[in-house]
Design an enzyme around this catalytic site. Structure first.
Site, short mmCIF file in Angstrom:
data_model
loop_
_atom_site.label_atom_id
_atom_site.label_comp_id
_atom_site.label_asym_id
_atom_site.label_seq_id
_atom_site.Cartn_x
_atom_site.Cartn_y
_atom_site.Cartn_z
N PHE A 126 -3.70 -58.58 -19.56
CA PHE A 126 -5.07 -58.07 -19.53
C PHE A 126 -5.02 -56.57 -19.29
O PHE A 126 -4.41 -56.12 -18.31
CB PHE A 126 -5.87 -58.77 -18.43
CG PHE A 126 -7.25 -58.19 -18.24
CD1 PHE A 126 -8.24 -58.43 -19.17
CD2 PHE A 126 -7.54 -57.40 -17.14
CE1 PHE A 126 -9.51 -57.89 -19.01
CE2 PHE A 126 -8.80 -56.87 -16.96
CZ PHE A 126 -9.79 -57.11 -17.90
N THR A 129 -7.03 -51.13 -16.91
CA THR A 129 -6.68 -49.95 -16.12
C THR A 129 -6.08 -48.86 -17.02
O THR A 129 -5.27 -49.13 -17.91
CB THR A 129 -5.67 -50.31 -15.03
OG1 THR A 129 -6.25 -51.33 -14.21
CG2 THR A 129 -5.32 -49.11 -14.18
N PRO A 131 -4.77 -44.38 -17.01
CA PRO A 131 -4.32 -43.30 -16.11
C PRO A 131 -5.45 -42.66 -15.31
O PRO A 131 -5.26 -42.26 -14.17
CB PRO A 131 -3.67 -42.31 -17.08
CG PRO A 131 -3.17 -43.15 -18.21
CD PRO A 131 -4.22 -44.22 -18.37
N GLY A 132 -6.65 -42.60 -15.90
CA GLY A 132 -7.79 -42.01 -15.20
C GLY A 132 -8.84 -43.01 -14.80
O GLY A 132 -9.96 -42.63 -14.45
N ALA A 133 -8.52 -44.29 -14.89
CA ALA A 133 -9.50 -45.33 -14.57
C ALA A 133 -8.79 -46.49 -13.90
O ALA A 133 -8.37 -47.44 -14.55
CB ALA A 133 -10.23 -45.80 -15.84
N GLU A 364 -5.96 -55.26 -8.28
CA GLU A 364 -7.16 -56.08 -8.39
C GLU A 364 -8.15 -55.78 -7.28
O GLU A 364 -8.76 -56.69 -6.69
CB GLU A 364 -6.79 -57.56 -8.47
CG GLU A 364 -5.97 -57.86 -9.72
CD GLU A 364 -5.77 -59.34 -9.96
OE1 GLU A 364 -6.62 -60.13 -9.54
OE2 GLU A 364 -4.74 -59.68 -10.55
#
Length: 390
Positions: A126, A129, A131-133, A364
């Site tokens: 899944f 994610t 690098p900036g989020a 998570e």
């Protein structure tokens, strides 16, 4: 008020414990040896063999609906099973599972992705994610633009669990930047590796590791949209939410195992002519660990109970995740201290757990995000102090 397990819950818990004790724990010495040699503790075929053995016991697809051959167990039972899995560091999970949001797939997608994943023929990951989020999942930037009957994906995902081994990825991408991900501007896609994305392994302080996924003009058919256009962020939060009671359930199992190791060591190790368990410093570490472990157990079971009761589980599961993750870090740290120099070596699994559980406070939903959710719910009146008993 009855805090006892039902006969069914106790029977399932005991059967899983027997399987783990008989079939999985005997592999621990070999797993440690391999990991010291920088090899995987178990390869995929060995995990698969264990999963098929467990299937003969009737344990297959814990959360999978019965129509797909699963057990469709309630959340409390799943929590109890995850606790038993946590009692060993061997990287084993029961088979017959698929990402919970894959059940939103069309019939064609189920044949291509869901069923093969449940049967263990395909492996998924899944990917939300970036690098900036990380904690701010709504800040994703990987884009998907329409091109006829296809979508073109460009961007990068990172820290994707299982990403280096996956056959396909569930990718949440921005399809309408003006709306924003949270407000219907993100969509989930089922993307085969053969469509052109590549992965790069990320070495971490734990065993194994996640991956970065790179999408450079990857063409995905419109039929590979999971759910509806604009539903990606909602599906992503549904995927993440499940981990908020399974992760601390696993942490409870780890804490139980290492605390017993500490008790056994304190009752046998002698210094200055006496067992170290006679020292107040050791006694207090054991007492604090047991108290925190028991508190975490009931927070986590309550969060699973809210799922089974049809209540909104977010507040309870955030408390369970926050406290359970912190608890297991503190307990493992104390147990390592009780074992002294041997606890710091790779001859024992304690330092391995020490590295493993540090992740529990991050993935998570970080500790900070759990605190944000808990405090926001109270400050905005979404819940009352005392929860369902208030």
């Amino acid at each position: 008020m009855d805090f006892a397990l039902s006969e069914e819950e106790r029977a399932v818990r005991d059967t899983v414990r027997a399987f783990i004790t008989r079939e999985v724990m005997p592999l621990e010495a070999e797993v440690l040896r391999r990991e010291r040699a920088h090899q995987p503790g178990l390869d995929h075929s060995e995990v698969r063999e264990l999963q098929l053995k467990a299937r003969k016991f009737g344990f297959w697809g814990l959360a999978t609906p019965e129509e797909y051959g699963g057990m469709n167990l309630p959340a409390v039972l799943q929590s109890l099973i995850w606790t038993e899995l946590g009692r060993t560091f061997v990287p084993f999970r029961f088979g017959g599972e698929a990402d919970n949001i894959l059940f939103h797939a069309t019939e064609e997608q189920k044949r291509e992705f869901l069923i093969p994943t449940i049967e263990g023929e395909r492996r998924s990951c899944f990917a939300i994610t970036e690098p900036g989020a990380g904690s701010d999942a709504a800040n994703i930037r990987l884009s998907a633009r329409r091109d006829g009957d296809d979508w073109i994906l460009d961007g990068e995902k990172t820290f994707i669990t299982g990403g280096h081994d996956a056959d396909f990825a569930i990718v949440v991408a921005v399809t309408d930047r003006e709306k924003g991900a949270r407000n219907g501007g993100a969509t989930a896609f089922l993307v085969d590796r053969s469509m052109g994305w590549r992965s790069e392994f990320i070495q971490t302080m734990g065993e194994g590791g996640p991956a970065s996924l790179i999408f450079d003009g990857v063409r995905v058919p419109h039929r590979n949209i999971l759910g509806e256009i604009g539903q990606g962020f909602t599906l992503g939060m549904e995927w993440i939410g499940k981990g908020r009671y399974t992760i601390p359930s696993h942490a409870i199992g780890i804490a139980e195992r290492v605390l017993q190791m500490a008790i056994d060591h304190a009752n046998t190790r002698e210094t200055f002519g006496a067992k170290i368990g006679t020292n107040q410093a050791i006694q207090w570490m054991i007492a604090d660990s047991e108290t925190e472990l028991e508190a975490a157990r009931w927070l986590v079971l309550r969060s699973a109970w809210t799922v089974d009761a049809g209540l909104d589980p977010r507040h309870a599961s955030s408390m369970g995740k926050l406290y359970g993750a912190g608890m297991v870090n503190r307990v493992v740290d104390r147990v390592l201290q009780i074992h002294g120099g041997m606890g710091y070596t790779r001859e024992l699994p304690i330092e391995r757990w020490y590295r493993q559980v540090r992740l529990y406070r991050i993935f998570e939903g970080t500790d900070e995000m759990q605190r944000l959710i808990i405090s926001r719910d109270l400050l905005r009146g979404y819940t009352k102090i005392g929860g369902h008993l208030a």
